[in-house]
Design a protein around this motif. Structure first.
Motif, PDB file in Angstrom:
ATOM      1  N   ALA A  13       0.812  -1.214   0.000  1.00 25.38           N
ATOM      2  CA  ALA A  13       0.000   0.000   0.000  1.00 25.38           C
ATOM      3  C   ALA A  13       0.849   1.268   0.000  1.00 25.38           C
ATOM      4  O   ALA A  13       0.340   2.360   0.214  1.00 25.38           O
ATOM      5  N   GLU A  14       2.141   1.138  -0.277  1.00 20.76           N
ATOM      6  CA  GLU A  14       3.074   2.261  -0.153  1.00 20.76           C
ATOM      7  C   GLU A  14       3.050   3.182  -1.376  1.00 20.76           C
ATOM      8  O   GLU A  14       3.003   2.730  -2.508  1.00 20.76           O
TER       9      GLU A  14
ATOM     10  N   TYR B  49       0.575   5.838   2.809  1.00 21.96           N
ATOM     11  CA  TYR B  49       0.051   4.474   2.794  1.00 21.96           C
ATOM     12  C   TYR B  49      -1.457   4.502   2.585  1.00 21.96           C
ATOM     13  O   TYR B  49      -2.157   5.315   3.162  1.00 21.96           O
ATOM     14  N   GLY B  50      -1.937   3.615   1.722  1.00 21.86           N
ATOM     15  CA  GLY B  50      -3.358   3.481   1.489  1.00 21.86           C
ATOM     16  C   GLY B  50      -3.942   4.498   0.519  1.00 21.86           C
ATOM     17  O   GLY B  50      -5.154   4.602   0.405  1.00 21.86           O
ATOM     18  N   GLN B  51      -3.103   5.244  -0.174  1.00 17.33           N
ATOM     19  CA  GLN B  51      -3.581   6.190  -1.176  1.00 17.33           C
ATOM     20  C   GLN B  51      -3.180   5.695  -2.559  1.00 17.33           C
ATOM     21  O   GLN B  51      -2.158   5.032  -2.713  1.00 17.33           O
ATOM     22  N   ASP B  52      -3.989   6.067  -3.545  1.00 14.87           N
ATOM     23  CA  ASP B  52      -3.678   5.671  -4.921  1.00 14.87           C
ATOM     24  C   ASP B  52      -2.620   6.569  -5.541  1.00 14.87           C
ATOM     25  O   ASP B  52      -1.806   6.110  -6.339  1.00 14.87           O
TER      26      ASP B  52
END
Length: 181
Positions: free
Chosen positions: A54-55, A93-96
């Motif tokens: 998710a990095e 983390y957790g972003q597109d």
């Protein structure tokens, strides 16, 4: 400094080392280290894999920031300019993509495939004011659309921000966020 370190990489290294210690301890019948390796090492290792998946890597500077620009940043940069610079220059983390929710709010990201990609940024001085230039790769959003959204971008990142748009090359858009007095 912690913003420049990948938590996923740290998790993989620490979890990997503890897991290997656990396997070695199991083979040598050392119960205490065996438990540490399996009960701490494996979950940390799995967490490291999840973070790596998710990095979102930091956005690099396209050119080094000169000392006079750093001094100008300290004196005149707006809190929004500082926040944007700090946010995109660290692991997320957790972003597109970097600034994905901002681009969506501005109407510049109709879908994930069409979303412009923030490739790099640079700091400069324009008309004596600190300027943060965001360099986007935007093959599917035409420059005319960016120009139509200029006032909305100004209001979104304002107050005390003036926006100038340029297209140095095809598929490239530069958004200059200029600190306004």
């Amino acid at each position: 400094m912690l913003r420049k370190i990948s938590l996923g990489t740290v998790g993989l290294w620490v979890g990997g080392v503890l897991t290997i210690i656990g396997f070695v301890a199991y083979a040598t019948e050392n119960a205490t280290l065996n438990l540490v390796g399996f009960f701490y090492g494996v979950p940390i290792l799995l967490g490291g894999f999840a973070l790596k998946a998710a990095e979102l890597k930091p956005v690099p500077l396209s050119q080094p920031t000169p000392p006079d620009v750093l001094q100008q940043r300290q004196q005149t940069a707006t809190p929004i300019q500082n926040q944007i610079r700090q946010d995109v220059m660290r692991y997320r983390y957790g972003q597109d993509a970097h600034l994905d929710s901002s681009l969506e709010s501005l109407g510049l990201s109709p879908s994930d495939e069409e979303r412009p990609d923030l490739n790099s940024l640079r700091e400069t001085v324009v008309d004596g004011a600190y300027t943060l230039v965001l360099e986007f790769y935007s093959p599917l959003i035409p420059f005319e659309t960016w120009e139509q959204k200029r006032e909305k971008i100004e209001k979104f990142f304002g107050p005390n921000i003036r926006v100038e748009l340029s297209q140095p090359e095809e598929d490239q858009v530069e958004v200059a966020l200029i600190a306004a007095p």
